[in-house]
Design an enzyme around this catalytic site. Structure first.
Site, short mmCIF file in Angstrom:
data_model
loop_
_atom_site.label_atom_id
_atom_site.label_comp_id
_atom_site.label_asym_id
_atom_site.label_seq_id
_atom_site.Cartn_x
_atom_site.Cartn_y
_atom_site.Cartn_z
N ASP A 190 0.85 -1.21 0.00
CA ASP A 190 0.00 0.00 0.00
C ASP A 190 0.87 1.24 0.00
OD1 ASP A 190 -1.93 1.93 0.37
OD2 ASP A 190 -2.16 1.53 2.51
N ASP A 213 -4.26 3.92 2.15
CA ASP A 213 -5.68 3.67 2.42
C ASP A 213 -5.90 2.25 2.94
OD1 ASP A 213 -5.24 2.17 0.19
OD2 ASP A 213 -6.82 3.05 -1.04
N ASP A 249 -5.10 -10.42 -15.89
CA ASP A 249 -6.22 -11.33 -15.67
C ASP A 249 -7.37 -10.83 -16.54
OD1 ASP A 249 -7.77 -13.29 -14.40
OD2 ASP A 249 -6.73 -12.90 -12.51
N ASP A 293 -10.13 -16.12 -16.69
CA ASP A 293 -10.88 -16.64 -15.55
C ASP A 293 -11.95 -17.62 -16.03
OD1 ASP A 293 -11.32 -16.17 -12.64
OD2 ASP A 293 -13.33 -15.58 -13.31
N GLU A 327 -7.85 -20.48 -16.81
CA GLU A 327 -8.17 -21.08 -15.51
C GLU A 327 -9.37 -21.97 -15.72
OE1 GLU A 327 -9.81 -20.27 -11.07
OE2 GLU A 327 -10.75 -19.50 -12.87
N HIS A 342 -4.76 -17.02 -5.40
CA HIS A 342 -5.61 -16.23 -4.51
C HIS A 342 -6.88 -16.99 -4.10
CE1 HIS A 342 -7.18 -15.90 -8.47
NE2 HIS A 342 -8.33 -15.46 -7.99
N ASP A 343 -7.10 -18.18 -4.65
CA ASP A 343 -8.28 -18.97 -4.28
C ASP A 343 -7.92 -20.16 -3.38
OD1 ASP A 343 -9.93 -17.43 -5.91
OD2 ASP A 343 -9.74 -18.78 -7.62
O1 TEU Z 1 -12.24 -18.89 -9.64
C1 TEU Z 1 -12.95 -20.00 -10.12
C2 TEU Z 1 -13.61 -20.78 -9.02
O2 TEU Z 1 -14.78 -20.96 -9.08
C3 TEU Z 1 -12.88 -21.37 -7.88
O3 TEU Z 1 -11.54 -21.24 -7.85
C4 TEU Z 1 -13.50 -20.94 -6.60
O4 TEU Z 1 -12.78 -19.91 -6.03
C5 TEU Z 1 -13.56 -22.09 -5.64
O5 TEU Z 1 -14.30 -23.07 -6.25
C6 TEU Z 1 -14.19 -21.73 -4.33
O6 TEU Z 1 -15.52 -21.46 -4.45
C7 TEU Z 1 -12.19 -17.74 -10.39
C8 TEU Z 1 -11.38 -16.70 -9.62
O7 TEU Z 1 -10.08 -17.17 -9.48
C9 TEU Z 1 -12.05 -16.43 -8.33
O8 TEU Z 1 -11.31 -15.57 -7.50
C10 TEU Z 1 -13.40 -15.82 -8.64
O9 TEU Z 1 -14.12 -15.66 -7.45
C11 TEU Z 1 -14.20 -16.71 -9.61
O10 TEU Z 1 -13.45 -17.20 -10.69
C12 TEU Z 1 -15.32 -15.91 -10.21
O11 TEU Z 1 -14.81 -14.95 -11.08
#
Ligand code: TEU
Length: 693
Positions: free
Chosen positions: A21, A25, A98, A203, A256, A329-330
């Site tokens: 940051d 903020d 992305d 995505d 993805e 990030h997931d």
């Molecule tokens: O993620 C796809 C997705 O559905 C999974 O990785 C999901 O996060 C997991 O099943 C948990 O529910 C992509 C993105 O990476 C994610 O951050 C978004 O939330 C999603 O698509 C929708 O755009």
């Protein structure tokens, strides 16, 4: 194999909200990222992928895009973004954006127009259907469920119509059937290509095409999936994107994928399909979960992990390209998932996982903080979670289970995406150096795993990554070699062999907290090996029998009959000459005979030479039987001269280097003099390296 930059890419993923940051903020921003580019470059990656930076109301933290052509004010301006592209390029790295085109935000102009008026042309940009009347109830058009729980349909206020949202209700699905939608998307891709972007992550790309008629699904759970995963027109759409956009630029395009079938996995990346370069295949990350759901934890199963990881590499070898991923990030933090003893072996576990994964076949994707071994967070109440998915899952499912609140939180913690989204840990100051102000989400509990501490430590994970990625960048076998799992059923060891044009590389890792012995099979046992890298100082191999310490990983290759080492110099960002300590995949380091003074170590010698500006020579690691030396004093940019020494015998050591039959060759002659394709490739690389600005 065709040479393309994407094949040699090593990607670092940034989740912009939580990286650094600058404007105070409490949320990350582009200026913050700019201040960290040298840190990223020095890690040894050559590309950065940014989770969405676009304008968004952030119901799903950027994965709900309000305006694809605007940078989110949270992160900065389009000018900041252009500076970011420049600064990344200046450092010799590529930038990957992305893209989220399965859906837009419900606040996107197209959707706002669509919802305003049933007759609007923009209705056709989305998937609207009439609800079904049952008595005095209006039911959704079909029984599909959202991937984020609940129905996949939301009723339009004041109408009998619903719109489809496979994710949150603020993320309406785009109608890819409509050629205008596809054209809009292509224009957005082109806009970013023309701005200088080098690649894209798409995505949930394999959900773009839905089966006509959107039929009801009789599946028990997750209804609708068979009608939209790898849908009927998906290959057609991707090919169209390829023909009209991707093929016109030199891009890395990674999709993805969401639970793709085996057959489709291959087709998307098949080099003859004209679709995309590679997909994320997360199947190995289900080795600690049931039904592919991270919240439903099970004991880590190494056999499942490595079989899935290696399988996705094997099916793509020759066919297309693969990715190597442990985190994003997931996903929860990898070293926290698999039952490792982090109290005693944090460094060993983190480095072992990295070596086991990133030296496979494919492009490594390293997620921010992975390079310092960041761990999962112990979220103490449901209110601490920022990710809407955690709240959906809690309210619709976990809350109702007969468990204590603590038990419910434990379950949530296992799968929570927020584990990866807590602020990046830079130092020991307040808020871990991420910000001077209270961050948008809580910090992790393990703040000691930060960059400042790691870089000071004898056991630095970052420094291990540097060496590992140096092998991945420079050793052709690590990039282009095929892969063979040496013990697919072994429950303790993950060992694989990479082979390329007569060269071979072995990666052997102990996944347990005990000392064990691993025996190489006969054919492999007969070699003498040299160690390229290990996370322990001691590496013990004798007659094919390898003693492995807890979580030890070793990367070895057969000692060549004619072996040599090299010291490598390069120009740093300020144009000064610096030397690389890395041994570049060889057993030892050497510099030309006679330059070393009595009682001087190699490192001292190199430093002295640089100080005294003595004959600086750049020896590039060749990893083959010719030592190629380029002398800046003799070579000039357009007339590069290479010094080719054919080494005819002996293990060359620093003090008894014997060079027989030496000749000065011009670049063209040197290329012609080489017999092996792999040698030529290395020389070409050397030439590119030396003649670039
Ligand atoms: O993620 C796809 C997705 O559905 C999974 O990785 C999901 O996060 C997991 O099943 C948990 O529910 C992509 C993105 O990476 C994610 O951050 C978004 O939330 C999603 O698509 C929708 O755009």
């Amino acid at each position: 194999m065709d040479k393309k930059w994407f094949k040699e890419a090593i990607v670092y993923q940034i989740y912009p909200f939580s990286y650094s940051d600058y404007n105070g903020d409490g949320m990350g921003d582009i200026k913050g990222i700019l201040s960290k580019l040298d840190y990223i470059k020095d890690l040894g990656v050559n590309a950065i992928w940014f989770s969405p930076l676009y304008d968004s109301p952030n119901y799903d933290y950027g994965y709900d895009v309000r305006d694809y052509l605007k940078i989110s004010p949270t992160f900065g301006t389009m000018n900041d973004f252009k500076t970011l592209i420049d600064e990344i390029h200046k450092r010799g790295m590529k930038i990957i954006m992305d893209t989220v085109f399965n859906h837009t935000s419900s606040e996107h102009y197209w959707f706002k127009e669509a919802i305003k008026d049933e007759k609007s042309e923009y209705r056709k940009y989305y998937i609207f259907r009439k609800g079904i009347r049952k008595g005095n109830k209006l039911l959704p058009p079909n029984n599909w469920t959202s991937i984020f729980t609940g129905s996949a349909w939301k009723r339009v206020e004041g109408e009998d119509n619903f719109y489809l949202h496979l994710f949150d209700k603020h993320q309406p699905d785009l109608n890819w059937e409509n050629p205008e939608v596809r054209n809009e998307i292509k224009e957005i891709f082109k806009y970013y290509c023309d701005l200088g972007v080098d690649g894209f992550r798409m995505d949930v790309f394999n959900l773009f095409s839905k089966v006509e008629g959107l039929p009801d699904d009789d599946a028990k759970f997750s209804k609708g999936r068979k009608y939209y995963i790898d849908g009927p027109k998906i290959h057609e759409y991707l090919h169209e994107l390829y023909t009209d956009v991707f093929s016109k630029y030199d891009l890395l395009v990674v999709g993805e994928s969401f639970n793709p079938s085996e057959e489709n996995k291959m087709k998307y990346v098949d080099k003859n399909s004209g679709e995309i370069n590679m997909i994320f295949d997360f199947s190995h990350l289900n080795a600690d979960s049931r039904f592919g759901v991270n919240y439903l934890h099970k004991k880590f199963n190494l056999v499942e992990f490595k079989n899935n990881l290696v399988n996705s590499q094997m099916i793509n070898y020759e066919n297309g390209w693969a990715t190597l991923v442990l985190e994003n990030h997931d996903q929860p933090r990898s070293i926290s998932r698999f039952g490792f003893d982090l109290d005693n072996y944090h460094y060993e576990a983190a480095t072992m996982m990295a070596a086991s994964t990133f030296l496979g076949f494919g492009v490594p994707f390293i997620y921010q903080g992975e390079e310092i071994g960041m761990t999962n967070t112990n979220f103490k109440s449901i209110d601490e979670y920022r990710d809407p998915v955690t709240h959906f899952v809690y309210n619709s499912f976990i809350k109702k289970l007969p468990l204590s609140y603590k038990g419910k939180l434990r379950m949530l913690n296992h799968g929570a995406r927020d584990n990866a989204r807590v602020p990046m840990q830079w130092d020991n100051s307040l808020y871990a150096g991420f910000s001077d102000f209270e961050p948008w989400m809580r910090l992790s509990d393990d703040l000691k795993y930060n960059v400042e501490n790691d870089l000071k430590s004898d056991k630095s994970i970052y420094h291990f990554y540097q060496k590992l990625l140096s092998i991945k960048r420079n050793n052709k076998t690590a990039i282009y070699g095929d892969i063979l799992d040496l013990c697919p059923l072994d429950k303790k060891v993950f060992a694989y062999k990479r082979s390329y044009k007569g060269n071979m590389l072995l990666v052997i890792s102990n996944f347990t907290d005990k000392k064990i012995v691993y025996n190489l099979k006969e054919d492999l046992a007969s070699y003498t090996y040299c160690t390229l890298l290990s996370n322990y100082l001691d590496v013990s191999i004798s007659n094919g029998s390898i003693s492995l310490n807890p979580y030890q990983t070793i990367i070895i290759e057969p000692l060549k009959e004619y072996s040599y080492g090299s010291v490598i110099y390069r120009k740093n960002g300020s144009g000064e000459i610096e030397y690389l300590l890395e041994k570049m995949g060889l057993g030892h380091t050497s510099i030309p005979k006679g330059h070393i003074e009595a009682n001087e170590t190699i490192e001292e010698c190199v430093k002295r030479e640089i100080r005294e500006e003595l004959s600086l020579e750049i020896n590039l690691d060749m990893n083959f039987s010719h030592l190629i030396t380029y002398s800046p004093s003799k070579g000039i940019l357009k007339d590069v001269t290479f010094y080719v020494s054919t080494i005819t015998g002996g293990d060359i050591k620093v003090d008894n280097k014997e060079v027989v039959d030496t000749v000065w060759l011009k670049y063209e002659d040197a290329i012609n003099a080489l017999t092996y394709e792999s040698d030529k490739e290395v020389l070409e690389d050397a030439n590119n390296y030396l003649t670039r600005e």
